[in-house]
Design a protein around this motif. Sequence first.
Motif, mmCIF file in Angstrom:
data_model
loop_
_atom_site.group_PDB
_atom_site.id
_atom_site.type_symbol
_atom_site.label_atom_id
_atom_site.label_comp_id
_atom_site.label_asym_id
_atom_site.label_seq_id
_atom_site.Cartn_x
_atom_site.Cartn_y
_atom_site.Cartn_z
ATOM 1 N N GLY A 23 0.852 -1.184 0.000
ATOM 2 C CA GLY A 23 0.000 0.000 0.000
ATOM 3 C C GLY A 23 0.887 1.233 0.000
ATOM 4 O O GLY A 23 1.859 1.299 0.753
ATOM 5 N N ILE A 24 0.589 2.184 -0.865
ATOM 6 C CA ILE A 24 1.442 3.372 -0.987
ATOM 7 C C ILE A 24 0.584 4.613 -0.773
ATOM 8 O O ILE A 24 -0.441 4.789 -1.444
ATOM 9 C CB ILE A 24 2.106 3.429 -2.387
ATOM 10 C CG1 ILE A 24 2.886 2.128 -2.660
ATOM 11 C CG2 ILE A 24 3.034 4.646 -2.499
ATOM 12 C CD1 ILE A 24 3.411 2.003 -4.087
ATOM 13 N N ILE A 25 0.995 5.446 0.166
ATOM 14 C CA ILE A 25 0.250 6.683 0.444
ATOM 15 C C ILE A 25 1.020 7.832 -0.192
ATOM 16 O O ILE A 25 2.186 8.068 0.142
ATOM 17 C CB ILE A 25 0.118 6.907 1.962
ATOM 18 C CG1 ILE A 25 -0.506 5.670 2.625
ATOM 19 C CG2 ILE A 25 -0.725 8.156 2.243
ATOM 20 C CD1 ILE A 25 -0.406 5.680 4.139
ATOM 21 N N LEU A 26 0.360 8.516 -1.103
ATOM 22 C CA LEU A 26 1.042 9.580 -1.837
ATOM 23 C C LEU A 26 0.730 10.942 -1.229
ATOM 24 O O LEU A 26 -0.431 11.351 -1.162
ATOM 25 C CB LEU A 26 0.619 9.565 -3.308
ATOM 26 C CG LEU A 26 0.962 8.288 -4.076
ATOM 27 C CD1 LEU A 26 0.508 8.429 -5.521
ATOM 28 C CD2 LEU A 26 2.454 7.981 -4.014
ATOM 29 N N GLY A 27 1.767 11.644 -0.812
ATOM 30 C CA GLY A 27 1.617 12.996 -0.300
ATOM 31 C C GLY A 27 1.828 14.011 -1.412
ATOM 32 O O GLY A 27 1.883 13.668 -2.603
ATOM 33 N N SER A 28 1.974 15.272 -1.015
ATOM 34 C CA SER A 28 2.135 16.368 -1.975
ATOM 35 C C SER A 28 3.252 16.074 -2.966
ATOM 36 O O SER A 28 4.348 15.691 -2.572
ATOM 37 C CB SER A 28 2.514 17.664 -1.238
ATOM 38 O OG SER A 28 1.549 17.971 -0.278
ATOM 39 N N PRO A 44 -12.769 6.949 -6.736
ATOM 40 C CA PRO A 44 -12.747 8.165 -5.895
ATOM 41 C C PRO A 44 -13.090 7.813 -4.447
ATOM 42 O O PRO A 44 -13.957 6.966 -4.202
ATOM 43 C CB PRO A 44 -13.836 9.046 -6.506
ATOM 44 C CG PRO A 44 -14.107 8.485 -7.862
ATOM 45 C CD PRO A 44 -13.752 7.034 -7.820
ATOM 46 N N TYR A 45 -12.414 8.474 -3.501
ATOM 47 C CA TYR A 45 -12.690 8.202 -2.084
ATOM 48 C C TYR A 45 -14.177 8.390 -1.766
ATOM 49 O O TYR A 45 -14.708 7.719 -0.886
ATOM 50 C CB TYR A 45 -11.876 9.139 -1.180
ATOM 51 C CG TYR A 45 -10.388 8.875 -1.115
ATOM 52 C CD1 TYR A 45 -9.805 7.757 -1.695
ATOM 53 C CD2 TYR A 45 -9.546 9.766 -0.443
ATOM 54 C CE1 TYR A 45 -8.431 7.539 -1.628
ATOM 55 C CE2 TYR A 45 -8.173 9.549 -0.359
ATOM 56 C CZ TYR A 45 -7.621 8.448 -0.959
ATOM 57 O OH TYR A 45 -6.271 8.237 -0.881
ATOM 58 N N ALA A 58 -3.336 19.950 -4.354
ATOM 59 C CA ALA A 58 -2.169 19.094 -4.620
ATOM 60 C C ALA A 58 -2.401 17.680 -4.109
ATOM 61 O O ALA A 58 -1.536 16.833 -4.198
ATOM 62 C CB ALA A 58 -0.860 19.630 -4.054
ATOM 63 N N HIS A 59 -3.561 17.416 -3.519
ATOM 64 C CA HIS A 59 -3.910 16.048 -3.137
ATOM 65 C C HIS A 59 -5.128 15.614 -3.942
ATOM 66 O O HIS A 59 -6.184 16.230 -3.843
ATOM 67 C CB HIS A 59 -4.272 15.963 -1.657
ATOM 68 C CG HIS A 59 -3.085 15.894 -0.755
ATOM 69 N ND1 HIS A 59 -2.625 14.709 -0.231
ATOM 70 C CD2 HIS A 59 -2.262 16.846 -0.287
ATOM 71 C CE1 HIS A 59 -1.567 14.950 0.529
ATOM 72 N NE2 HIS A 59 -1.332 16.249 0.507
ATOM 73 N N ALA A 60 -4.972 14.549 -4.731
ATOM 74 C CA ALA A 60 -6.143 13.925 -5.343
ATOM 75 C C ALA A 60 -6.836 13.161 -4.226
ATOM 76 O O ALA A 60 -6.317 13.074 -3.124
ATOM 77 C CB ALA A 60 -5.704 12.983 -6.446
ATOM 78 N N LEU A 76 -3.028 5.027 -2.257
ATOM 79 C CA LEU A 76 -3.938 6.054 -1.743
ATOM 80 C C LEU A 76 -3.397 7.373 -2.268
ATOM 81 O O LEU A 76 -2.374 7.879 -1.792
ATOM 82 C CB LEU A 76 -3.964 6.054 -0.210
ATOM 83 C CG LEU A 76 -4.438 4.762 0.468
ATOM 84 C CD1 LEU A 76 -4.467 4.948 1.988
ATOM 85 C CD2 LEU A 76 -5.815 4.338 -0.028
ATOM 86 N N SER A 77 -4.036 7.888 -3.282
ATOM 87 C CA SER A 77 -3.564 9.119 -3.902
ATOM 88 C C SER A 77 -4.238 10.280 -3.176
ATOM 89 O O SER A 77 -5.352 10.680 -3.494
ATOM 90 C CB SER A 77 -3.896 9.110 -5.391
ATOM 91 O OG SER A 77 -3.313 10.234 -6.000
ATOM 92 N N GLY A 78 -3.540 10.776 -2.182
ATOM 93 C CA GLY A 78 -4.109 11.816 -1.323
ATOM 94 C C GLY A 78 -4.500 11.237 0.016
ATOM 95 O O GLY A 78 -5.000 10.122 0.113
ATOM 96 N N ARG A 79 -4.213 11.990 1.048
ATOM 97 C CA ARG A 79 -4.557 11.598 2.411
ATOM 98 C C ARG A 79 -5.305 12.738 3.070
ATOM 99 O O ARG A 79 -5.251 13.877 2.608
ATOM 100 C CB ARG A 79 -3.277 11.321 3.206
ATOM 101 C CG ARG A 79 -2.369 12.529 3.327
ATOM 102 C CD ARG A 79 -1.481 12.483 4.536
ATOM 103 N NE ARG A 79 -0.531 11.388 4.606
ATOM 104 C CZ ARG A 79 0.642 11.340 4.001
ATOM 105 N NH1 ARG A 79 1.005 12.344 3.214
ATOM 106 N NH2 ARG A 79 1.460 10.329 4.157
#
Length: 269
Positions: A23-28, A44-45, A58-60, A76-79
């Motif tokens: 699992g990869i959490i993508l930040g800015s 989409p969340y 800057a966060h999807a 997770l594209s955006g947190r």
Amino acid sequence: MANYAKDSAGIVRAARAGDYKVGIILGSGLGSLATEIDDAVRIPYAQLAGFPVSSVTAHASELVAGMLEGVPVVILSGRAHYYESGNPSIMRTPMETLKELGCEIIVATNAAGSLREQIAPGSAMLINDHINWSGLNPLIGEEDESRFLDMSKAYDPALREQIKAAAKQEGIELPEGVYMWFSGPSFETPAEIRMSQVLGADAVGMSTVPEVILARFLGMRVAAFSTITNMGAGLQAHDLSHDETKEMAPKGAAKIKAILKTFLRNLDK
Ligand code: HPA
């Protein structure tokens, strides 16, 4: 485990069957990694029960499941951040969903301010430990003894070795350091930055720590990176801004992406 996570995992599996590994959490600034996923489904969340929708530009806000370098991954594209709602457990359902989907490893990424001259803006930093100075914890309110979670090796030593080897292979410098979590959303004061240096931090930021605690609580192994966007307040000539974070984040992010892809390629499949 909350049913929200089971429901959300069910939605992901209905769109793309299978078990996932990382699992990869993508930040800015890291968002573009989500465009490189093969055989991808994007959800989409807003369609996933219990997922927060981030208000940070800057966060999807979407989950992307598919293959990256031959590894089944969930991105997770955006947190959501603590400062958006005041809830330190805001990422609980997304983290539980990653666990439910089979992820054994979590890679968290963020944008951060540096406290060390040698770790300049544009650098990537591998997080080797954190300082949670906030007084907050996503496990507050947990009722059984699992809440007394060991954090001695929160940033998995074996994963760190594999990541350092990947960086070497790519010829990318990858300093390691301690990440200190501030709640934000205001940036730190120069006095807080000097305090952080004295306390042994190498970078400061407004995310990641709650997710790392949750991931360890759920039994997942963790690695985490910062893309360094600025020097901490008072350590650089100009003032801090979110525009600078957005502008600078892609520089370190490009390094993190290259390292991460090599790390995944080398991973036992
Ligand atoms: N402080 C906190 N969070 C940040 C910073 C910073 O200097 N830069 C990017 N995110």
